[in-house]
Each structure stands twice: as C-alpha cells, then as structure tokens.
Design an enzyme around this catalytic site. Structure first.
Site, PDB file in Angstrom:
ATOM      1  N   GLU A   1       1.901   9.004   4.034  1.00 53.71           N
ATOM      2  CA  GLU A   1       3.203   9.352   4.561  1.00 53.71           C
ATOM      3  C   GLU A   1       4.217   8.230   4.479  1.00 53.71           C
ATOM      4  O   GLU A   1       5.290   8.309   5.048  1.00 53.71           O
ATOM      5  CB  GLU A   1       3.053   9.814   6.012  1.00 53.71           C
ATOM      6  CG  GLU A   1       2.069   8.991   6.793  1.00 53.71           C
ATOM      7  CD  GLU A   1       1.427   9.770   7.932  1.00 53.71           C
ATOM      8  OE1 GLU A   1       0.754   9.150   8.757  1.00 53.71           O
ATOM      9  OE2 GLU A   1       1.624  11.006   7.987  1.00 53.71           O
ATOM     10  N   SER A   2       3.848   7.157   3.774  1.00 52.60           N
ATOM     11  CA  SER A   2       4.775   6.036   3.700  1.00 52.60           C
ATOM     12  C   SER A   2       4.381   5.093   2.576  1.00 52.60           C
ATOM     13  O   SER A   2       3.289   5.191   2.021  1.00 52.60           O
ATOM     14  CB  SER A   2       4.736   5.261   5.013  1.00 52.60           C
ATOM     15  OG  SER A   2       3.480   4.628   5.124  1.00 52.60           O
ATOM     16  N   VAL A   3       5.315   4.186   2.272  1.00 48.26           N
ATOM     17  CA  VAL A   3       4.977   3.063   1.408  1.00 48.26           C
ATOM     18  C   VAL A   3       5.161   1.810   2.257  1.00 48.26           C
ATOM     19  O   VAL A   3       6.160   1.693   2.981  1.00 48.26           O
ATOM     20  CB  VAL A   3       5.905   3.000   0.179  1.00 48.26           C
ATOM     21  CG1 VAL A   3       5.497   1.853  -0.732  1.00 48.26           C
ATOM     22  CG2 VAL A   3       5.855   4.314  -0.579  1.00 48.26           C
TER      23      VAL A   3
ATOM     24  N   ASP B   1     -23.033 -15.723 -13.585  1.00 46.83           N
ATOM     25  CA  ASP B   1     -24.362 -15.969 -14.149  1.00 46.83           C
ATOM     26  C   ASP B   1     -25.488 -15.636 -13.164  1.00 46.83           C
ATOM     27  O   ASP B   1     -26.612 -15.379 -13.573  1.00 46.83           O
ATOM     28  CB  ASP B   1     -24.498 -17.416 -14.636  1.00 46.83           C
ATOM     29  CG  ASP B   1     -24.343 -18.422 -13.512  1.00 46.83           C
ATOM     30  OD1 ASP B   1     -23.589 -18.115 -12.557  1.00 46.83           O
ATOM     31  OD2 ASP B   1     -24.952 -19.493 -13.569  1.00 46.83           O
TER      32      ASP B   1
ATOM     33  N   ASP C   1     -16.355 -18.580 -11.156  1.00 47.45           N
ATOM     34  CA  ASP C   1     -17.567 -19.130 -10.548  1.00 47.45           C
ATOM     35  C   ASP C   1     -17.356 -20.634 -10.397  1.00 47.45           C
ATOM     36  O   ASP C   1     -17.326 -21.368 -11.389  1.00 47.45           O
ATOM     37  CB  ASP C   1     -18.756 -18.799 -11.469  1.00 47.45           C
ATOM     38  CG  ASP C   1     -20.066 -19.355 -10.941  1.00 47.45           C
ATOM     39  OD1 ASP C   1     -20.051 -20.119  -9.946  1.00 47.45           O
ATOM     40  OD2 ASP C   1     -21.109 -19.035 -11.530  1.00 47.45           O
ATOM     41  N   GLY C   2     -17.180 -21.063  -9.155  1.00 50.80           N
ATOM     42  CA  GLY C   2     -16.851 -22.464  -8.904  1.00 50.80           C
ATOM     43  C   GLY C   2     -18.053 -23.382  -9.010  1.00 50.80           C
ATOM     44  O   GLY C   2     -19.182 -22.968  -8.791  1.00 50.80           O
TER      45      GLY C   2
ATOM     46  N   LYS D   1       7.292  -0.782   6.693  1.00 48.54           N
ATOM     47  CA  LYS D   1       6.739   0.541   6.446  1.00 48.54           C
ATOM     48  C   LYS D   1       7.901   1.507   6.266  1.00 48.54           C
ATOM     49  O   LYS D   1       8.729   1.675   7.152  1.00 48.54           O
ATOM     50  CB  LYS D   1       5.854   0.961   7.631  1.00 48.54           C
ATOM     51  CG  LYS D   1       5.263   2.371   7.478  1.00 48.54           C
ATOM     52  CD  LYS D   1       4.127   2.618   8.477  1.00 48.54           C
ATOM     53  CE  LYS D   1       3.627   4.058   8.408  1.00 48.54           C
ATOM     54  NZ  LYS D   1       2.372   4.284   9.138  1.00 48.54           N
TER      55      LYS D   1
ATOM     56  N   ALA E   1       0.845  -1.196   0.000  1.00 49.12           N
ATOM     57  CA  ALA E   1       0.000   0.000   0.000  1.00 49.12           C
ATOM     58  C   ALA E   1       0.872   1.235   0.000  1.00 49.12           C
ATOM     59  O   ALA E   1       1.997   1.222   0.493  1.00 49.12           O
ATOM     60  CB  ALA E   1      -0.890   0.004   1.246  1.00 49.12           C
TER      61      ALA E   1
ATOM     62  N   ASP F   1      -5.735   8.887  14.993  1.00 50.31           N
ATOM     63  CA  ASP F   1      -6.065   8.544  13.605  1.00 50.31           C
ATOM     64  C   ASP F   1      -6.840   7.223  13.586  1.00 50.31           C
ATOM     65  O   ASP F   1      -6.571   6.342  12.777  1.00 50.31           O
ATOM     66  CB  ASP F   1      -4.775   8.450  12.783  1.00 50.31           C
ATOM     67  CG  ASP F   1      -5.006   8.690  11.293  1.00 50.31           C
ATOM     68  OD1 ASP F   1      -6.152   9.039  10.912  1.00 50.31           O
ATOM     69  OD2 ASP F   1      -4.055   8.506  10.517  1.00 50.31           O
TER      70      ASP F   1
END
Ligand SMILES: Nc1ncnc2c1ncn2[C@@H]1O[C@H](COP(=O)(O)OP(=O)(O)OP(=O)(O)O)[C@@H](O)[C@H]1O
Ligand SMILES: [Mn+2]
Ligand SMILES: [Mn+2]
Length: 657
Positions: A41-43, A598, A427-428, A57, A37, A149
């Site tokens: 303020e960071s990667v 479907d 679709d299984g 981080k 992500a 936060d």
C-alpha cells in the site's frame, strides 16, 4: 535536531493534530532518495529531512477512501509514543504530497533479517526482541488500539538490532472495530510487499483462526500473530514451510495446500507452524507461551500484560545463565587454512566501520553520474532473445571459524531494471575489513560505470574498489586509527551480472560460480591460486614471490594462497585486483546459478552441488542453506557463503510447500 512547528499544527482537514510532530513541511525541507521497499500500500524511500536521513512512507492513494484512510492513519500515529514503536518524526498532509516521515531503521525489517540474511538470533536475543515488542503491544492495547498486522516484515530493526513495531496501515481503535469487522476487512488485508510477495501467501500465515473465519477481530488476534512471530524467530523458518518437522511438512508438502486449504487446516484441524525444538537451550516455558498465544480460543490466550510478565521473567532467568554461556563460545578453536603464515591479524582496525566507509564510496560514485543500466541491454538488441526469470536467495555461516569474514549481496532488478541483476560474494582474509568495504562499495561503482560495456564496468569497479580500499587503509594507518602498521587485510571477490540473456562473471580469488545447464555443471569462473602454474608465472612476472610455505604454494612473504584479490596492500601489484571475466549466453537449458566461497567448494564438487539442489524444495534461500549446512557437516572448516539463483520460474507449489 528539533524541527520547527508551525501553528496551527494540523493537517489540511484539521482532523490530525500534534504538539510535537510537525505537520507542515516546506517542500524544500525534504528530498526523497532511492526507494527502500515497495509495500502493498505504499512505497518507502530513504529521504533527507532538514539534513537528516529518515524513511519516507508514501502511501498509494487512488480513491477518496484511501485519502480518508491516510488521515485516520495519521491521527493514530500522532498519538503514539513508545520505545518499541517506529517513530513518526514528521508528516506532510497536503496535496500533492502525502508523506509520513519516520526514523530510519538501518537494519531493515525482521523478515528480511531472518530469511534473506539468514540471521539466527540467540535465545537471549529472541527474548530481548520479543519482550520489547510485547511491551509495544501492551502499550497499544492499553490505549485501545489493535495493530492487526503483526508479523516480522512489520518489525524494523535499528543498528543495535532493537525492534520497533511499524506499519499501522491496518491498525484500528477497538471502539471502531465493530464497524470494521462488519465490513469485509479482508479487502484491505492484501498480501504484503517485496520479499514476502514473492515468497509466501501474504499475511495469511499470521492470521488467527477467528479472522480466517471472518469473525470479530480483537486484541487477542494480535497475540496470536505474536505467538507465530516468536516461534519464527526461534526456528528461522517461514511458517508452514518447515522441512525439518517431518510430520507436518509432509502434509503440507505432499498435499500441495492451496491458500484455501491451508486456511481450512488452520481453522478446523488446528494446524500450526512446527514448534521450535526444546533441544536448543530454548526454555520450555517459552514454548508453552507460544502455544498459549496461538491457541484456537481467543478468550484463553494470554493478554499482552500476561505476555510481558512471562517474557520478563524468562529474560531474567536467561541473564542469570549468561556467564557460563560466554565461556562455552570462547573455547572454540580456530583453524586458519589460508593464514597459517600470517600473524594474528584481527582486531587492529576494529574501531573503523568498513561497511559504512564502503557505502560512502558507493553513494558518492552513484551520485556522480546518473546510472543508465539500460545501455547494457541496448547493446544486445535482439528482441526475440530468451530472458531468464530470476529468483534468488543466499545463506552465509561462519561455520567452525570464530569470526565471519565473508560478505555478500543480492541485487535482483538492480536500479529497478527488470532484467538486470547483480550478485556478489567476498571472502576476507587477514580480517573482514576488505570484504565489508567491498560489498558496500562495488554496487555503486558498477552503476556509475554504466556508460561503458558491462565487462568494462565490472573490471573498472573491481580495480577502483581495490584502490579506494587501499587508500582508506593507508590514511587510517597515517592517522594511527589502525594500530598495527603491517596489517594488510584483503578479500576475494566474485560478481555475476545478468543482463537480459547474458551473464558476466568477474572474479578475483578462489570463490567460484557455476550454472546447471541441461542437468550438468558449467563453470563460469576459475580460481586464482598459487597452485595454478599460469597464475604463479603471472605473479612472478609482475615481481611477486611464490614460495612453498607450510603445505602448498603461496605468495610470500604474507603466505597468501590466492593470487588475485582486493586489498593486500603488501602484495600489490603482483596480487592484482584485475578480474578475469567470462561472458555466457543463457538459454532455456540453464536451470540455476550457484556462487559460493571456497568453504563450499572445499567440501563438495559441482555434481554434488547440483544433486543437492535437485532434491531440495525449489526455494533459493533454502537451497543455499542446505548446501552450506551440508558442506559444514562434511567438515568444511571455513566460513561458507552460498548464493543460488534460479533462472527459470518455479511453481508456487514447488517453492513453498
Ligand atoms: N522507518 C523505516 N526504516 C527502514 N525501513 C523501513 C522503514 N519503514 C518501512 N521500511 C521498509 O519498508 C517496508 C514496507 O513498509 P511498511 O510495512 O510500512 O509498508 P506497507 O506498504 O504498509 O507494507 P505492507 O505490504 O506490509 O502492507 C518495511 O518492511 C521495511 O522493510
Ligand atoms: Mn508492512
Ligand atoms: Mn501495511
């Protein structure tokens, strides 16, 4: 795995210390893999640290202020140790690398879980999650820390969906708050990254009125945000975007609130998100708790101790109700349109995690060759061409079925390529194994095939996914991990690959993709069913058998309606995994793409689908949700998965309010 601690275990400045968390790491002890992500303020990267998968981080440090902040952040993290707080496992605090290493929480953050995966937790799950988070807040507040936060994007989930409060980037010691409050703190409260950045007005919606008024921040402001979060978990609705709560939605929708107007309404008119409804087994006292948490007067809000006590007693009560709740859910009946002729097939391979098997294959293949997706763009080198601006969302529900056998993924900006996007639905049938495996395996395979054309990459990836899955099933059968020898799970697959102004759709089975072009529908795929003469002849030509079973033409002996699929070992090669691929050039006339299993198309036609999107707020996941809900209401008995991709920008006002 205990990591060695090199004394003195401090950061380069000597201000951060820890007895248990290593702060010296040799550069060879860690490797950063792909980004998970990009925050404001960071990667955050997936990483390997001493052989173990972790999250790294990496803050964006551009000024000396940022560097001071890093050290403050690290000091604080070194002092935290709680079951409900994301765990720091190591840090690297020396130039040129400033990195925090955390435990890797596999299920991602709670905001994505709720709004991208459209997870709707039970009341019991909501109580379990919020109680754990409340205890984390209680722990912080006891230790003199305010988080500042609190929001779903900063709650991480492990594979058991236990929550961990994360992102202490704005956290402060109460004793320092005075100073911080004097500073215009809003300069640091930037909108949040990734999914949120695209979809909402940053952290604003979680901010207490006293903060919006730029007054003192206290631990009671965390309690406010926490109230908003509990309600969001119960409703599954991003605050202030609710369409179901008529009165408020209309003010917000019709008046086209700007960020400032919304702030004003929260502060002065006491506007709050639409409260969850009592009807859905939600205890009234939980709703009361939410409302007291988000009250306007901070001094009247409960403390984190109060919140923990209240949630604990609600959780107890819910536990006592449990047995009857379970009885209710198991009495739902099953109707299997596709599988009338198939013996009961679920559960045989339940101890196998097919998703992670698929992921392994995906990783292996994408590591074997460095992907070069740009080569797909280069082959269409008309620089003046039209390029759609893409925004996407999805919704999946098991509908009336007892189990969910659909899977899907959204990969906008695949491999960070601005104009390359991949979306797929599986679709299984005869269990979810093939769908779970394929959803994880396909992306890596497609990437690894980037040296060929886009069509060839799609085609090869389908075929290889099928081969790998059948090989896997075969080896499990040999090793007796699959108890039922004649268990042959399969799935349909549809994948749309957008490259600049082109869309390639590869399909096996009966999911479908359409685009809305100048107001009308335009099919990008066709369904492969035994009712289709061309497909019937193809199957027979390849040695398969088609019979009229129960109510329609099916592939015998298994009784499958679809004539192409991944898996279905017993019907290969006639039921092929080779996709049909369409290639379409997009123009400004093209408004949106709809892909669905479907379950949707059984209940509505293309025009109805387009009509519903027309009168829904232009937010792709809301459109997807409305389509699926409408199909279920019209009686679709199947699992339903919908992906909606807008191909033109929609204004913020249209999208949010
Ligand atoms: N330990 C982890 N395990 C798994 N995913 C993680 C982890 N840490 C962070 N992430 C992912 O990265 C995202 C951003 O992380 P975080 O909130 O710590 O960064 P940030 O830059 O402070 O973001 P923001 O924009 O919210 O300020 C999270 O929402 C989550 O999806
Ligand atoms: Mn965050
Ligand atoms: Mn942050």
């Amino acid at each position: 795995m205990a990591m060695e601690i090199v004394e003195p275990n401090t950061c380069i400045r000597g201000c951060c210390t820890s007895k248990s968390i290593p702060l010296h790491l040799s550069p060879s002890s860690f490797t950063l893999l792909s980004p998970i992500a990009k925050g404001s303020e960071s990667v955050v990267y997936e990483a390997i640290l001493n052989g173990r998968r972790v999250a790294a981080k990496k803050p964006i440090l551009s000024t000396s202020d940022d560097l001071d902040k890093f050290h403050k952040h690290l000091q604080l993290l070194c002092n935290l140790d709680h079951l409900g707080v994301a765990k720091l496992v190591a840090a690297h605090a020396k130039p040129p690398n400033y990195l925090f290493f955390f435990e890797l929480y596999e299920a991602g953050n709670l905001a994505e879980k709720l709004h991208v995966e459209e997870w709707s937790p039970s009341v019991d799950q909501v109580l379990t999650i919020t109680l754990r988070l409340a205890k984390a807040l209680q722990y912080l507040h006891k230790n003199g820390i305010v988080h500042r936060d609190v929001k779903p994007a900063n709650v991480l989930l492990d594979e058991k969906l236990s929550p961990y409060l994360a992102d202490f980037g704005l956290a402060e010691y109460k004793k320092d708050l005075r100073e911080v409050n004097l500073h215009n703190w809003r300069s640091s409260g930037k909108p949040t990254g990734g999914f949120h950045k695209k979809n909402m007005v940053g952290t604003l919606i979680y901010m207490a009125p006293e903060i919006l008024r730029k007054e003192m921040f206290t631990e009671k402001s965390d309690i406010y945000s926490f109230g908003i979060l509990i309600n969001e978990l119960l409703t599954g609705v991003v605050p202030y975007t609710d369409l179901r709560a008529e009165a408020q939605a209309h003010t917000v929708l019709e008046m086209n609130y700007t960020e400032q107007q919304l702030t004003a309404a929260i502060v002065s008119s006491g506007l709050r998100p639409a409260l969850a409804e009592t009807g859905l087994n939600i205890p009234k006292s939980l709703l009361d708790l939410i409302q007291s948490c988000w009250g306007a007067d901070p001094s009247k809000r409960p403390s984190s101790d109060d919140v923990v006590l209240e949630l604990e007693s609600l959780w107890q009560l819910e536990r006592e109700k449990q047995p009857s709740h379970f009885l209710e859910t198991t009495s739902i009946s099953r109707s299997d349109k596709d599988e009338v002729a198939i013996k009961n097939t679920r559960d045989y391979g339940d101890n196998i995690n097919w998703s992670s098997q698929g992921e392994c294959l995906s990783k292996k293949s994408s590591l074997s060759t460095a992907p070069d997706l740009k080569s797909w763009s280069r082959s269409t080198d008309d620089s003046s061409r039209y390029v759609p601006i893409v925004s996407c969302g999805s919704f999946a529900t098991c509908g009336k079925r007892e189990s969910m056998e659909d899977t899907h993924f959204l990969m906008p900006h695949m491999c960070n390529e601005e104009n390359i996007h991949l979306f797929a639905i599986f679709d299984g049938h005869r269990g979810a194994a093939a769908a779970e495996f394929s959803a994880k395996a396909l992306p890596g395979l497609i990437q690894s095939l980037s040296s060929t054309s886009a069509q060839e990459a799609l085609s090869q990836a389908f075929v290889r996914t099928d081969l790998a899955f059948r090989k896997e099933i075969h080896s499990h059968r040999q090793s007796n991990r699959v108890s039922q020898k004649d268990w042959h799970p399969g799935c349909t697959a549809i994948a749309s690959l957008l490259v600049d102004n082109k869309i390639f759709v590869a399909n096996v089975g009966d999911s479908r993709a359409i685009i809305c072009r100048a107001g009308s529908s335009f099919a990008l795929s066709k369904a492969h069913l035994a009712t289709c003469i061309k497909e019937r002849n193809r199957v027979i030509g390849e040695g398969g058998r088609i019979e009229w079973l129960v109510d329609t033409w099916r592939v015998a002996p298994a009784g499958l309606q679809v004539t192409r699929s991944i898996g279905d070992d017993d019907l290969k090669p006639a039921v092929t995994a080779e996709p049909e691929i369409s290639e379409t050039i997009l123009s400004p006339d093209d408004e949106f793409l709809v892909m669905a299993s479907d379950g949707l198309w059984d209940a509505m036609n293309d025009e109805e689908v387009i009509g519903i999107i027309r009168d829904t707020v232009k937010e792709p996941s809301m459109c997807s949700k409305r389509l699926a809900t409408e199909a279920a209401a019209r009686g679709s008995g199947d699992n339903i998965t919908v992906i909606v991709v807008f191909l033109r920008p929609v204004s913020t006002a249209e999208r949010i309010y």
